[in-house]
Design a protein around this motif. Structure first.
Motif, mmCIF file in Angstrom:
data_model
loop_
_atom_site.group_PDB
_atom_site.id
_atom_site.type_symbol
_atom_site.label_atom_id
_atom_site.label_comp_id
_atom_site.label_asym_id
_atom_site.label_seq_id
_atom_site.Cartn_x
_atom_site.Cartn_y
_atom_site.Cartn_z
ATOM 1 N N HIS A 52 -3.085 -1.316 0.149
ATOM 2 C CA HIS A 52 -2.051 -0.484 -0.479
ATOM 3 C C HIS A 52 -1.130 -1.320 -1.361
ATOM 4 C CE1 HIS A 52 0.938 -2.024 2.473
ATOM 5 N NE2 HIS A 52 1.813 -1.612 1.585
ATOM 6 N N LEU B 281 -2.266 3.478 -0.560
ATOM 7 C CA LEU B 281 -0.838 3.637 -0.830
ATOM 8 C C LEU B 281 -0.416 5.074 -0.536
ATOM 9 C CD1 LEU B 281 1.905 2.711 -1.909
ATOM 10 C CD2 LEU B 281 1.045 3.173 -4.232
ATOM 11 N N LEU C 273 0.466 5.740 3.104
ATOM 12 C CA LEU C 273 1.791 5.320 3.558
ATOM 13 C C LEU C 273 2.892 6.204 2.982
ATOM 14 C CD1 LEU C 273 1.429 1.443 3.523
ATOM 15 C CD2 LEU C 273 1.697 2.932 5.503
ATOM 16 N N ARG D 190 5.607 -3.280 4.415
ATOM 17 C CA ARG D 190 4.800 -2.602 3.392
ATOM 18 C C ARG D 190 5.385 -2.915 2.027
ATOM 19 N NH1 ARG D 190 6.070 3.253 5.739
ATOM 20 N NH2 ARG D 190 6.541 1.987 7.557
ATOM 21 N N ALA E 208 5.373 1.423 -1.561
ATOM 22 C CA ALA E 208 5.153 2.253 -0.378
ATOM 23 C C ALA E 208 6.466 2.712 0.245
ATOM 24 C CB ALA E 208 4.327 1.494 0.652
#
Length: 287
Positions: A130, A158, A161, A254, A258
């Motif tokens: 992601h 991505l 999330l 993250r 995200a």
């Protein structure tokens, strides 16, 4: 887990199968939601405990709707595990790019359709890929630009999330006790890394996996952590080892993309438009 019902997509192989085996072994009722009933039953035959196999093709919204319509009993935990990775350009039954359509839109529709029955948690399996992703709202399904499989995969992860974050926000807004969490397996030697004879990337990934990847059982640990540990909503779990490739599960970070609430909200709206499925605000149980 005794007395709890857990639905796991893509539970006939890889970390989904490992998670199903672990949860069934802890007395959960596990429903394996799989595209192939034959493969699902073969996998279930290797497990002990209360296990059911039901058909679900996330690349076909009619199948997603049929699965959800046939599931009227309570669900304690939904684990959105199934996924495809770097295939040649392919499309779902509804015309979506296969990775975006399966990894994100199929799970988006399934989650919202099942939410009135879900009592505890929604877990979505993402990926460290992601971090290379971005959402192309102008062409999310690769209808105009040249197709790049890995870029499309990163976009879909991505999206997983961003979906988790926006779902948690919406659940909080209505006072639902359900929480949304996410996990990534690190580098696990699952079917996603097996070569298919068509792409050099798969062969390279398989060679890397043979050297450094952990087992399906180890790769499932972050998913199990996200499903049962005492963690807050919108948490993200992954391996604790070097570069989050392997090791015991823990909360992990993250990318900035995200964490973009505006993009998460926009993606949710686009996903509702594409799937025709909306957040069931007035059908949810509240705390």
């Amino acid at each position: 887990m005794a007395g709890r019902t857990v639905v796991i997509t893509g539970a006939n192989s890889g970390i989904g199968r490992a998670a199903a085996r672990a949860l069934a072994g802890r007395d959960a009722r596990v429903v394996m939601a799989v595209r192939s009933l034959e493969k699902g039953r073969q996998a279930a035959a290797t497990m002990s405990g209360h296990i059911e196999v039901r058909r679900l093709d996330l690349a076909d919204l009619s199948s997603v709707r049929a699965f959800a319509a046939g599931f009227t009993e309570p669900v304690d935990v939904l684990i959105n595990n199934a996924g495809v990775m770097i295939p040649p350009l392919s499309r779902t039954a509804d015309g979506f790019e296969l990775q975006f359509g399966t990894n994100h839109l199929g799970h988006f529709a399934l989650t919202n359709l099942l939410l009135p029955q879900i009592r505890q948690r929604v877990v979505t399996v993402a990926s460290n890929a992601h971090k290379a992703g971005s959402i192309d709202f102008g062409d999310p399904n690769w209808e105009r630009k040249p197709y790049r499989a890995m870029t499309a995969y990163a976009q879909s992860k991505l999206a997983n999330l961003l979906f988790t974050s926006e779902l948690q926000r919406l659940l909080g807004d209505v006072g639902s006790p359900v929480i949304a969490t996410a996990a990534h397996p690190g580098l696990a030697a699952t079917n996603l890394l097996k070569p298919d004879g068509r792409r050099r990337a798969r062969h390279l990934m398989k060679r890397v996996a043979d050297l450094v990847a952990q087992s399906d059982e180890a790769g499932a640990l972050p998913t199990l952590y996200a499903a049962v540990a005492d963690v807050p909503g919108d948490s993200y779990a992954g391996p604790s080892g070097f570069l989050e490739g392997r090791g015991a599960p823990k909360p992990v970070g993250r990318s900035a993309r995200a964490r973009d609430a505006e993009v998460a909200h926009r993606l949710w709206e686009v996903s509702e438009e594409l799937t025709g499925v909306v957040f069931p605000r007035h059908s949810l149980h509240t705390a």
